[in-house]
Design a protein around this motif. Structure first.
Motif, PDB file in Angstrom:
ATOM      1  N   ALA A   1       6.817   7.724  -5.270  1.00  0.00           N
ATOM      2  CA  ALA A   1       7.240   7.604  -3.865  1.00  0.00           C
ATOM      3  C   ALA A   1       7.291   6.145  -3.443  1.00  0.00           C
ATOM      4  O   ALA A   1       8.182   5.725  -2.696  1.00  0.00           O
ATOM      5  CB  ALA A   1       6.292   8.393  -2.960  1.00  0.00           C
ATOM      6  N   LYS A   2       6.328   5.341  -3.925  1.00  0.00           N
ATOM      7  CA  LYS A   2       6.338   3.910  -3.604  1.00  0.00           C
ATOM      8  C   LYS A   2       7.620   3.267  -4.133  1.00  0.00           C
ATOM      9  O   LYS A   2       8.281   2.506  -3.420  1.00  0.00           O
ATOM     10  CB  LYS A   2       5.110   3.238  -4.233  1.00  0.00           C
ATOM     11  N   LEU A   3       7.975   3.584  -5.369  1.00  0.00           N
ATOM     12  CA  LEU A   3       9.191   3.013  -5.957  1.00  0.00           C
ATOM     13  C   LEU A   3      10.427   3.467  -5.190  1.00  0.00           C
ATOM     14  O   LEU A   3      11.320   2.664  -4.905  1.00  0.00           O
ATOM     15  CB  LEU A   3       9.296   3.425  -7.427  1.00  0.00           C
ATOM     16  N   ALA A   4      10.471   4.739  -4.842  1.00  0.00           N
ATOM     17  CA  ALA A   4      11.620   5.248  -4.085  1.00  0.00           C
ATOM     18  C   ALA A   4      11.710   4.542  -2.737  1.00  0.00           C
ATOM     19  O   ALA A   4      12.796   4.158  -2.277  1.00  0.00           O
ATOM     20  CB  ALA A   4      11.491   6.757  -3.889  1.00  0.00           C
TER      21      ALA A   4
ATOM     22  N   ALA B   1      10.271   7.511   5.438  1.00  0.00           N
ATOM     23  CA  ALA B   1      10.482   8.929   5.105  1.00  0.00           C
ATOM     24  C   ALA B   1      10.123   9.185   3.644  1.00  0.00           C
ATOM     25  O   ALA B   1       9.516  10.207   3.313  1.00  0.00           O
ATOM     26  CB  ALA B   1      11.936   9.319   5.385  1.00  0.00           C
ATOM     27  N   ALA B   2      10.476   8.243   2.760  1.00  0.00           N
ATOM     28  CA  ALA B   2      10.164   8.411   1.335  1.00  0.00           C
ATOM     29  C   ALA B   2       8.653   8.454   1.091  1.00  0.00           C
ATOM     30  O   ALA B   2       8.179   9.104   0.166  1.00  0.00           O
ATOM     31  CB  ALA B   2      10.804   7.290   0.514  1.00  0.00           C
ATOM     32  N   LEU B   3       7.904   7.747   1.949  1.00  0.00           N
ATOM     33  CA  LEU B   3       6.437   7.758   1.813  1.00  0.00           C
ATOM     34  C   LEU B   3       5.811   8.994   2.454  1.00  0.00           C
ATOM     35  O   LEU B   3       4.632   9.262   2.249  1.00  0.00           O
ATOM     36  CB  LEU B   3       5.833   6.513   2.478  1.00  0.00           C
ATOM     37  N   GLY B   4       6.591   9.683   3.286  1.00  0.00           N
ATOM     38  CA  GLY B   4       6.034  10.820   4.020  1.00  0.00           C
ATOM     39  C   GLY B   4       5.364  10.412   5.319  1.00  0.00           C
ATOM     40  O   GLY B   4       4.536  11.152   5.864  1.00  0.00           O
ATOM     41  N   ALA B   5       5.711   9.213   5.829  1.00  0.00           N
ATOM     42  CA  ALA B   5       5.102   8.722   7.069  1.00  0.00           C
ATOM     43  C   ALA B   5       5.624   9.493   8.277  1.00  0.00           C
ATOM     44  O   ALA B   5       6.757   9.963   8.288  1.00  0.00           O
ATOM     45  CB  ALA B   5       5.383   7.232   7.232  1.00  0.00           C
ATOM     46  N   SER B   6       4.774   9.581   9.304  1.00  0.00           N
ATOM     47  CA  SER B   6       5.135  10.308  10.521  1.00  0.00           C
ATOM     48  C   SER B   6       5.946   9.450  11.475  1.00  0.00           C
ATOM     49  O   SER B   6       6.752   9.958  12.243  1.00  0.00           O
ATOM     50  CB  SER B   6       3.885  10.764  11.267  1.00  0.00           C
ATOM     51  N   SER B   7       5.690   8.134  11.496  1.00  0.00           N
ATOM     52  CA  SER B   7       6.428   7.281  12.434  1.00  0.00           C
ATOM     53  C   SER B   7       6.501   5.865  11.909  1.00  0.00           C
ATOM     54  O   SER B   7       5.680   5.442  11.095  1.00  0.00           O
ATOM     55  CB  SER B   7       5.754   7.285  13.819  1.00  0.00           C
TER      56      SER B   7
ATOM     57  N   CYS C   1       0.817  -1.222   0.000  1.00  0.00           N
ATOM     58  CA  CYS C   1       0.000   0.000   0.000  1.00  0.00           C
ATOM     59  C   CYS C   1       0.847   1.266   0.000  1.00  0.00           C
ATOM     60  O   CYS C   1       0.369   2.319   0.423  1.00  0.00           O
ATOM     61  CB  CYS C   1      -0.957  -0.010   1.198  1.00  0.00           C
ATOM     62  N   GLY C   2       2.078   1.180  -0.504  1.00  0.00           N
ATOM     63  CA  GLY C   2       2.993   2.325  -0.455  1.00  0.00           C
ATOM     64  C   GLY C   2       2.490   3.552  -1.206  1.00  0.00           C
ATOM     65  O   GLY C   2       2.609   4.682  -0.721  1.00  0.00           O
ATOM     66  N   ALA C   3       1.913   3.319  -2.386  1.00  0.00           N
ATOM     67  CA  ALA C   3       1.458   4.470  -3.181  1.00  0.00           C
ATOM     68  C   ALA C   3       0.256   5.148  -2.520  1.00  0.00           C
ATOM     69  O   ALA C   3       0.125   6.378  -2.536  1.00  0.00           O
ATOM     70  CB  ALA C   3       1.099   4.024  -4.602  1.00  0.00           C
ATOM     71  N   THR C   4      -0.606   4.336  -1.934  1.00  0.00           N
ATOM     72  CA  THR C   4      -1.782   4.885  -1.243  1.00  0.00           C
ATOM     73  C   THR C   4      -1.338   5.734  -0.044  1.00  0.00           C
ATOM     74  O   THR C   4      -1.813   6.857   0.152  1.00  0.00           O
ATOM     75  CB  THR C   4      -2.685   3.726  -0.766  1.00  0.00           C
ATOM     76  N   LEU C   5      -0.419   5.181   0.746  1.00  0.00           N
ATOM     77  CA  LEU C   5       0.054   5.921   1.921  1.00  0.00           C
ATOM     78  C   LEU C   5       0.744   7.216   1.508  1.00  0.00           C
ATOM     79  O   LEU C   5       0.577   8.252   2.154  1.00  0.00           O
ATOM     80  CB  LEU C   5       1.013   5.050   2.748  1.00  0.00           C
ATOM     81  N   ALA C   6       1.541   7.152   0.430  1.00  0.00           N
ATOM     82  CA  ALA C   6       2.251   8.361  -0.022  1.00  0.00           C
ATOM     83  C   ALA C   6       1.259   9.433  -0.486  1.00  0.00           C
ATOM     84  O   ALA C   6       1.423  10.621  -0.185  1.00  0.00           O
ATOM     85  CB  ALA C   6       3.215   8.003  -1.155  1.00  0.00           C
ATOM     86  N   ARG C   7       0.215   9.002  -1.204  1.00  0.00           N
ATOM     87  CA  ARG C   7      -0.793   9.976  -1.667  1.00  0.00           C
ATOM     88  C   ARG C   7      -1.523  10.598  -0.473  1.00  0.00           C
ATOM     89  O   ARG C   7      -1.729  11.807  -0.401  1.00  0.00           O
ATOM     90  CB  ARG C   7      -1.797   9.300  -2.602  1.00  0.00           C
ATOM     91  N   TRP C   8      -1.898   9.749   0.483  1.00  0.00           N
ATOM     92  CA  TRP C   8      -2.582  10.261   1.672  1.00  0.00           C
ATOM     93  C   TRP C   8      -1.679  11.209   2.467  1.00  0.00           C
ATOM     94  O   TRP C   8      -2.125  12.263   2.928  1.00  0.00           O
ATOM     95  CB  TRP C   8      -3.012   9.101   2.569  1.00  0.00           C
TER      96      TRP C   8
END
Ligand SMILES: [Zn+2]
Length: 237
Positions: A177-180, A71-77, A22-29
């Motif tokens: 972002a998912k690929l990165a 970090a690449a996905l933009g996640a907080s933790s 679900c990397g692309a979904t998380l990055a978009r969110w």
């Protein structure tokens, strides 16, 4: 497709599972303002084909790679339960730990492996799926693990690697972002991405891997009117 939730928690068996699922979904969110949290259940210490590998060093490396990927996905933790790779069980202690994470992070949307995916041979993926669902039932009920925080019921559960797909999320804006994030998992390049780091064909192999991920996203979006998607089974517990 859903609006970006306020908070999302994704639970994966190993470092890199969340990115694949679900990397692309998380990055978009995350780009839309969602507070994204990751919970990785095992230490990834069996994620190598090298029989002589230093497994403690591998586990340390995989933590670093997972933090970079988050970090690449933009996640907080990103949090690690550090259970032994390949030996995950869905017992009460593990369920309590997942319940505690859900109650502490209070996600609107929870994402995890589908435990009912047929013929999947990796035991950790099956157990991780059970733990997400067992954890969500425990987290919403005050009589489960009362010492592990106030009850919380996520509005939605999305299961990736779904046996029955009934929901997709647009993967277009988050695909780069998912690929990165996936490529942050350098220790997994050989075994799961067919890339030999530093090899003569590294560039071509990276291109082939990116093409594979893009092809899978295109295939998931076909029939849903999306050029790229990630596929899920959706539960509204
Ligand atoms: Zn895995």
């Amino acid at each position: 497709m859903t609006d970006a939730p306020g908070r999302a928690l994704a639970v994966g068996a190993h470092p890199d599972d969340i990115e694949f699922g679900c990397g692309a979904t998380l990055a978009r969110w995350a780009a839309a303002g969602t507070e994204v949290h990751l919970l990785v259940l095992t230490d990834g210490s069996k994620g190598t084909w090298d029989a002589d590998a230093d497994l403690e060093a591998l586990a340390r490396q995989r933590r670093v790679e997972q933090r970079d990927a988050a970090a690449a996905l933009g996640a907080s933790s990103v949090e690690f339960l550090d259970l032994v790779d390949g030996e995950l069980t869905a017992g009460l202690a593990e369920r309590a730990a997942v319940c505690k994470a859900i109650r502490r992070l209070r996600p609107d949307t929870l994402l995890g492996h589908d435990p009912w995916k047929r013929y999947r041979i990796h035991p950790d993926h099956r157990r991780a799926g059970e733990l997400v669902l067992d954890g969500v039932v425990a987290a919403r009920d005050p009589h489960f693990f009362p010492e592990r925080g106030a009850p919380h019921r996520p509005a939605r559960v999305l299961l990736f690697e779904a046996e029955v797909v009934d929901h997709v999320e647009d993967a277009g804006p988050g695909l780069d972002a998912k690929l990165a994030a996936l490529l942050c998992h350098r220790s997994q390049w050989r075994s799961t991405m067919r890339i030999t780091p530093g090899g003569a064909d590294e560039e071509a192999e990276r291109t082939a891997f990116s093409a594979r991920v893009r092809r899978e996203a295109a295939s998931a979006g076909a029939g849903w009117g999306l050029a790229a998607a990630e596929a899920f089974k959706r539960l509204d517990p």
